[in-house]
Structure formats: structure tokens, C-alpha cells
Scaffold this active site. Sequence first.
Site, PDB file in Angstrom:
ATOM      1  N   ILE A  23       8.323  21.872 -23.683  1.00 53.70           N
ATOM      2  CA  ILE A  23       8.704  22.413 -22.381  1.00 53.70           C
ATOM      3  C   ILE A  23       9.948  23.290 -22.497  1.00 53.70           C
ATOM      4  CG2 ILE A  23       9.563  21.786 -20.091  1.00 53.70           C
ATOM      5  CD1 ILE A  23       7.751  19.297 -20.260  1.00 53.70           C
ATOM      6  N   TYR A 175      13.942   4.139 -22.597  1.00 56.12           N
ATOM      7  CA  TYR A 175      13.643   5.517 -22.213  1.00 56.12           C
ATOM      8  C   TYR A 175      13.730   5.681 -20.694  1.00 56.12           C
ATOM      9  CZ  TYR A 175      11.086   9.858 -21.421  1.00 56.12           C
ATOM     10  OH  TYR A 175      10.723  11.106 -20.993  1.00 56.12           O
ATOM     11  N   THR A 203       3.272  16.948 -25.178  1.00 55.27           N
ATOM     12  CA  THR A 203       4.442  17.096 -26.041  1.00 55.27           C
ATOM     13  C   THR A 203       4.624  15.803 -26.828  1.00 55.27           C
ATOM     14  OG1 THR A 203       6.052  16.183 -24.473  1.00 55.27           O
ATOM     15  CG2 THR A 203       5.514  18.525 -24.239  1.00 55.27           C
TER      16      THR A 203
END
Length: 272
Positions: A23, A175, A203
Site C-alpha cells: 500500500i 498487532y 500484502t
Amino acid sequence: MSDQDLSPLPGRTVLVTGATTGIGLETARQLAARGATVLLHGRTAEEARAAADRLIATAGIDAARLHPVAADFTHLDEVESLANQVVAQHPHLDVLVNNAGIAAPERHTVTTDGNEIAFQVNFLAHYLLTCLLEPALTSDPGGRVVNVSSSLHRTANIQWNDPQRARRYSRLAAYAQSQLALTVFAADPRVTAVSVHPGVCDTALMPLYAHEGVTPAEGATHVARLCDPAVEIVNGAYYDRVERVAPAPVATEDRTIKRLNRLADLLVGRTT
């Protein structure tokens, strides 16, 4: 949304972190294609230069639009050096895109700065960078920060007594905590900022979400859109792709914002 939906951006200067792949690379491409000067950040100078060369060769981007910069976000001293370089060379910065991110590793991992690695790379490094770039971002009205966050922030909580997750570690929880912190930070009043979930994209982070996703270019359009001065934003707003929605309730609580700032200042060694 396509590249054509973005307005021309000549004269705009944008720093995109984590711009060597995914991105970040696509966001850099889209903004540079519209005439913005893009500071293209990579973990190393070699990686940043290679990404710039790739955009020049494959996307026809004018080399003058791309300025490779480097800092390894696992080392906060490199983040500070990057900020000092940017302020010296670009005293007026229109947009900072806090995009660099990693998936938390399977095993609890601590940086040389003493922080859980995902919390540092995904949040603390961006916190420090944003604070240090505040003079450049506020030198003229209209400076803004775009935090590339995640819908997983809704599943998170910040372990105030153990932000490093040393006592109980889960890679998904670590995360998610980093993404919640980044989303909370967007509501800090010092610099106008928003956060955005660009959708599930194909990704390196995709395994945290699903088995398939949209292209990084499609996700990047939602980030690039928020860099456009023609798009009006409200400080602290959260976007799920193009739609402005309410973030997790805790993300806009004044008490949480202040508490997170105090914690982040402590962990990055800032004194106020």
C-alpha cells in the site's frame, strides 16, 4: 475509486512511511503521479532507492518527484534522525502518511529500545516521527496526518500495565493493540489527523485478516484520497475505505488519548 478521482497535487509534499512495497508503494505512486513531491521511506537507503527506481521505470514517475529517505523503525534513534533530516530539507510538509507496519512475530520480540516490536514499528515510531515533524506539518494551515490503521483495532485493548505484552503474548493481540494505539493517536489535537482501514489487501499483512484481498493499488486509493486537500477531514475521524465511521469507542476518549500520550512519551524517551 481510481487514480483519476484524485485532484492534481502540484506543490504538495508528502512523506509516506513503509513506501517500498504494498500500500505504501502504491500510495507513493498515486500521489507522485498527481504532481506531489513524495518522500519515499524505506527501512534502508538501498530499499528506498530501489523502490523509487521501480516507480520511475515501471510507472513513468518523474524522478524529481521522488526523494528516498530511510530509517529502521526498530531503532528509535534512526526515526529521530529521519525527522531531523525531513525538517531540515522540507520545513513545510503537507502530509505525513504513517503506513509502515509489520505483523507481530509468533514469538514475543523486543527491540533494542526495549519495546515489543510490533508496538514500536506500528505505533511508537510513528508517534515519535509525528511529534518531531509537528513544526513542519503546522508551518502552514492544512497540514495533516493519515494513519493507515486496521479494522482489527476494534478487537484490541491496550495493556496499560504491560504494554510490551511480556506476561501474556499473542501475536494477533499485539498487532491489534498497535493498531488501536495508532487509531487513538489520530484524535490527538496537536496535528490534524485521521486514520483509515484501507480494506483487506493482498500484502504481507493479509494472513492476519483473510486468505484473499484486493490489490494494494485499490487499498492505496483510500489512503491517497485522504491526502488530497480537497477532501475535508475532521481531526480524529476514522474511515473504513471511503466511508467515515465511528472507531472503537475507546479511540476517541479524552482520558485514553492523554494516557496513551503519556505512555508513548515514556517509551520513546520524550520529555514534555
